[in-house]
Scaffold this active site. Sequence first.
Site, PDB file in Angstrom:
ATOM      1  CG  ASN A   7       4.921   3.935   2.770  1.00 33.77           C
ATOM      2  OD1 ASN A   7       4.280   5.129   2.929  1.00 33.77           O
ATOM      3  ND2 ASN A   7       6.206   4.135   4.042  1.00 33.77           N
ATOM      4  NE  ARG A  91       1.884   2.799   6.461  1.00 34.19           N
ATOM      5  CZ  ARG A  91       3.029   2.682   7.170  1.00 34.19           C
ATOM      6  NH1 ARG A  91       4.311   2.580   7.162  1.00 34.19           N
ATOM      7  NH2 ARG A  91       2.350   2.880   8.490  1.00 34.19           N
ATOM      8  CG  HIS A 180       1.579   1.232  13.753  1.00 37.80           C
ATOM      9  ND1 HIS A 180       1.469   1.982  15.111  1.00 37.80           N
ATOM     10  CD2 HIS A 180       2.152   2.587  13.226  1.00 37.80           C
ATOM     11  CE1 HIS A 180       2.513   2.816  15.280  1.00 37.80           C
ATOM     12  NE2 HIS A 180       3.199   3.248  13.803  1.00 37.80           N
ATOM     13  NE  ARG A 241       2.779  10.812  15.714  1.00 36.35           N
ATOM     14  CZ  ARG A 241       3.149   9.678  15.022  1.00 36.35           C
ATOM     15  NH1 ARG A 241       2.850   8.818  15.367  1.00 36.35           N
ATOM     16  NH2 ARG A 241       3.878   9.497  13.563  1.00 36.35           N
ATOM     17  CD  GLU A 384       4.106  -0.975   9.408  1.00 34.88           C
ATOM     18  OE1 GLU A 384       5.993  -0.716   9.355  1.00 34.88           O
ATOM     19  OE2 GLU A 384       3.521  -0.625   9.599  1.00 34.88           O
TER      20      GLU A 384
END
Length: 396
Positions: A7, A91, A180, A241, A384
Site C-alpha cells: 500500500n 492497493r 474503501h 473530513r 483489507e
Amino acid sequence: MKILVINCGSSSLKYQLIDMENEEVLAKGLCERIGIAGSKLTHKPAGKDVLEKEEAMPDHQVAVKLVLAALQDKVYGVISDVNEIAAVGHRVLHAGKYYSDSIVVNEDVKKVVRDCFDLGPLHNPANLIGIEACEAAMPGIPNVAVFDTAFHQTMPEKAYMYAIPYEYYEKYDIRRYGFHGTSHRFVSKRTIEFGKLNPDNSKVIVCHLGNGGSISAVVNGKCVDTSMGLTPLEGLIMGTRSGDLDPAVVQYIANKEGKDVNEVINILNKKSGIFGISGVSSDFRDVQKAQREGNKRADIAVEAFVYRVAKYIGAYVAAMNGVDAITFTAGVGENDAVIRNAICSYLGYLGVTVDAKKNELRGEEVEISGADSKVKVYVIPTNEELAIARETKALI
Ligand code: ADP
C-alpha cells in the site's frame, strides 16, 4: 503460496507478506519519509524482534529493495529467496469507471491508473510508482491491482450521478465513485456468510467507521450506494473530513478568509470533521475523553458524527426498501461500543435492539443485536490486506 501486499502513499509504503496456506502474516512493516530526510523502515517479522532501520530512501524503488532485503534478512527475514513470493497485490485508490474488479497489471492497467491521476492526485501516482518499483525489483512476479473504487462500480446511475450539467460527466467523468471498496466487499461478504443470509436475497448495510468513514448499501452482494463520492470527502463526518456540506460553504469561506478553492478543500479534508468541530483531536478516543470531561464542542462532534451515520442508515434502508443486517467495522466500528450503541439507539423504528453484553466484545466477529431485534446487527473486523491477498491469489 506467499503474497506480498503493498500500500503505497506519496511518502510511505506499508507491506504485509501473507502465507496463503493458513492466511498468516509472516511479516509486516512500513517505510516512512520516502523522498524526505530521515527515512525509516520498520519491519515486524512474526515471532521475531522488530527491525528498525534508518536508511536513505530517495524513492519508492529503493524502499521496495529495502523491504525485499528485510524479508530475506538472515536474522529478521522470513523467506530465503524473493522467488518465494508468488505475486504482489497493490492497493490502488482510483480506477475511475474502468474496473469493477481487481486485475493483473499489464500496460493497459497502468494506463488506467495513470489516466486516473486527476481523480486520485495524492494516491494514484504513488500507487503506480509502487507497482513499477515491484516490476523492476521482482521481474517475472505478477502484480495485481486491487482498487478502492471497484466494488462500488455496480451502483446504478441514479446513485452515482451528480445533478450538475451532464457535459461535466461526459467530459470529465465527474460522478460518485466511492472508496474503501475492498473493505465493503470483504465485510459485506462476511456478513452474508456469518449471518447465514441468502446471498441471492440479502440487504446489508456496512458502516466502515475509522479515521475515514463510509457506508455502503449492498443488495445480494452488490453495492447499490455508498456515501463517498468523486473523492473521499463526501458523506460521513470523519476524523478530519467534513463529509457532506452545502458546496456554497466553499465559496463563503474563500471569500471571508481570502483563500482559494484548493485551500478551502484542504481545510475540509484535513482540518474539519470531529477535529474541526471539537478542536481536540481527530482521534475518536481523545474526543470522547474530552466529551466525558464535559467539553461541549467534543460532545457536539460526537453527537453530530453519530447522527450523520444514523441518517445514512435510514437513507439506505429506504434505497433498498428494507435491510436484513447492519454491520460495523474499522477502528471505531470494531472497538467503540458506546458509538455503536448511540447509532443503534436511532434505529428503534427498524425494530433494532442491542445486546449490551455482546456489544462489549472486541476483536471478533459477533452479532450484537438482541434476540428480539428485527434487524441483525454485527461487528465484523475488516482486514483489507488479507482481502487484497485473497483477490491477488484468486487472479494468478
Ligand atoms: P484508518 O484506517 O481510516 O486510518 P482506523 O480504522 O484505524 O482508521 O480507525 C481509527 C479510529 O479508530 C481512530 O479514531 C481511533 O480513535 C478509533 N479507535 C481505535 N481503537 C479504538 C478503541 N479501542 N476504542 C475506540 N476507538 C478506537
